[in-house]
Structures are given as C-alpha cells and as structure tokens.
Scaffold this motif. Structure first.
Motif, PDB file in Angstrom:
ATOM      1  N   ASP A  34      44.029  56.989  34.693  1.00 11.75           N
ATOM      2  CA  ASP A  34      43.641  57.734  33.327  1.00 11.75           C
ATOM      3  C   ASP A  34      42.707  56.748  32.611  1.00 11.75           C
ATOM      4  N   GLY A 146      36.574  69.846  28.198  1.00 14.20           N
ATOM      5  CA  GLY A 146      37.426  70.115  29.140  1.00 14.20           C
ATOM      6  C   GLY A 146      38.470  69.135  29.131  1.00 14.20           C
ATOM      7  N   LEU A 147      39.295  69.044  28.174  1.00 16.26           N
ATOM      8  CA  LEU A 147      40.607  68.298  28.084  1.00 16.26           C
ATOM      9  C   LEU A 147      41.784  68.654  28.646  1.00 16.26           C
ATOM     10  N   GLU A 148      42.349  67.779  29.416  1.00 12.89           N
ATOM     11  CA  GLU A 148      43.573  68.119  30.305  1.00 12.89           C
ATOM     12  C   GLU A 148      44.827  68.002  29.381  1.00 12.89           C
ATOM     13  N   PRO A 149      45.618  68.971  29.474  1.00 19.65           N
ATOM     14  CA  PRO A 149      46.986  68.756  28.896  1.00 19.65           C
ATOM     15  C   PRO A 149      47.782  67.559  29.038  1.00 19.65           C
ATOM     16  N   GLY A 151      46.633  64.505  28.646  1.00 18.90           N
ATOM     17  CA  GLY A 151      45.433  63.625  28.984  1.00 18.90           C
ATOM     18  C   GLY A 151      44.721  62.978  27.949  1.00 18.90           C
TER      19      GLY A 151
END
Length: 276
Positions: A34, A146-149, A151
């Motif tokens: 990450d 484009g953010l990941e849940p 993340g």
C-alpha cells in the motif's frame, strides 16, 4: 538505465499523512504494497463528499501548510499555522481545518463512494491531459478519482519518485533550480535520469518497485511550498514545453516523476543503494 557515479542512492524519504498536507521527512520507513507506512491515509472532504485538494489552490491551497501526525491510536493530529494542535480523537480537527480553509470540511480515512476531487485547470493549456478533453484552461471542475474502498488517497500509484538527474535537467530548461519538494515525492533517488515504465528498482536490501507510468502534473508544483519554497508560476510553462509525453494508453500529458507499485515490501533508509 545508467546509475549516477558511485551507484544510485536514496537521497530522501517523505510521506504525507494528510492528502495535500505538508510532507514529513523521514530517515527510514517500512514500505508495504500500500506504499509508505502512514502515507496519505487521511483526506479532507467538503459537504458534498468531494475531496479537498491543493489542485484547487484558490479554495484549498492552504492545506499545503497543514502539518499532520498519526496519534498512534488510529487518529490524526493536525496543526495549522498559528494555532494549537487539534485531533480527530477529541473532535477538534475538523473545526480547526474548516476555520483555516474558511470552508466546512471533515477528515476521513474512508474514500467516498464515487470519489471525486476538486481541481483547477491552470491557464497554461499544456497542463491539460488528452484524456480530459472537456477541460478548459482557467476553469474549476470536479474530476473522478479511482480510489479503492479501504485504500489510501493516492492519485494513481502507491509510491511516487523523482530523480536528481531529472531535476538537474529541469533546472537547465527552467533557468533556475527546482526543489524536489514542489513535486511532493515519496522517494528522491540519485539516478542520472528517470527509470522507464516496466523497469524494476531494488532499494536497500529488500524493497523492489515496479515503475508504472510518468506522473501527470497539475498546478501544485508552481505553488509556494512549506520550508520557504516560493511560488513559481513560470514553472508550469517550462514543464508543459519540455515534459509533455505519453502516459501508457491514456494519452499525452505534462509529466514529471514516476509512479511505482510495490513488488516486494521492505524497510528503507536514507542512503540505501538503488539498483536496477
């Protein structure tokens, strides 16, 4: 890639606990898939759940002067110039930031659904990527991110790097030195030039990165930065003139630096060797 004389080195390390907040210089840090531990874990959102960003400097540029530190208990302490530290743990941080920015915001660790970010397109038309065909210089927009849940609040890759060779070349093009801090990198590497997409870099004994794409630039590099780095609007024209390039299959954009993903996690320390 040719490494600089004596081999490449990790020159400096930086993380940004709050998206668009001031950077934190580190001597060492753990890096997992990450990204750097504690990097871009928090962000501000407005009343419409749109991310507040210095990409819209007229409204949110003052975020760059906000320092942020992990409380060690899952919270965040923020400090705005001239005020006492405020914390998410006691509910004072949102009010402090709202007052500093003169607009209501709240801190979050969770990416809003259908994530969007505030953005101002500079008057220099070369700063608009080809994939933003509807954007117009000198206008404000909100654009998807484009953010990941669950993340981090990254624009693209989890690690952002710049090289001393590219900075030196940019200084020649610009006619003046350009501070690495303008580009808000995680890693500054002493390499003769930027690595190519697809190339792998080993930094220190364990960390391996894979270079993804050149980093598209916005208005932020031209703004005044913490540490006495003054505003330099002319830099945008230099970047647009000399650093317009393809970004994978997305199209052309004005870029500086590289985004990278983490292939093998590891701890790194300033001074570690960089090998390709």
């Amino acid at each position: 890639m040719t490494l600089s004389h004596g081999g490449g080195r990790l020159v400096s390390l930086h993380r940004y606990p709050l998206k668009s907040g001031a950077g934190e210089a580190l001597s060492d840090v753990d890096v997992d898939r990450d990204g750097l531990a504690g990097d871009r874990v928090w962000a501000c959102v407005d009343a419409d759940d749109v991310l507040a960003s210095a990409k819209k400097p007229g409204r949110f540029g003052r975020l760059l002067d906000v320092t942020a530190r992990d409380t060690g208990t899952g919270g965040l302490t923020v400090t705005v110039p001239g005020a006492a530290p405020a914390s998410t743990n006691d509910g004072t941080a949102d009010a402090a930031l709202s007052t500093w920015l003169d607009t209501p915001v709240r801190l979050t660790r969770t990416a809003p659904a259908g994530g969007r970010v505030h953005r101002w397109w500079p008057d220099e038309p070369g700063l608009i990527p080809e994939w933003m065909a509807d954007a117009r210089p000198g206008t404000d927009t909100t654009t998807p991110v484009g953010l990941e849940p669950g993340g981090r609040f990254f624009d693209f890759g989890p690690v952002h790097l710049v090289t001393t060779g590219a900075l030196a070349a940019l200084a020649g093009q610009h006619g003046a030195p350009v501070a690495a801090a303008r580009f808000r990198p995680n890693l500054v590497l002493s390499l003769d030039h930027d690595p190519e997409p697809g190339q792998r870099l080993r930094i220190g004994p364990d960390l391996v990165l894979s270079v993804l794409v050149p980093t598209p630039r916005c208005v932020v590099p031209s703004l005044a930065q913490p540490g006495g780095v003054p505003a330099d609007p002319r830099l945008l024209r230099t970047l647009a003139r000399h650093h317009r390039m393809p970004v994978a299959s997305y199209g052309r954009a004005t870029c500086f630096g590289r985004y990278a993903s983490v292939v093998e996690p590891g701890a790194v320390r300033v001074g570690d060797p960089v090998r390709s």
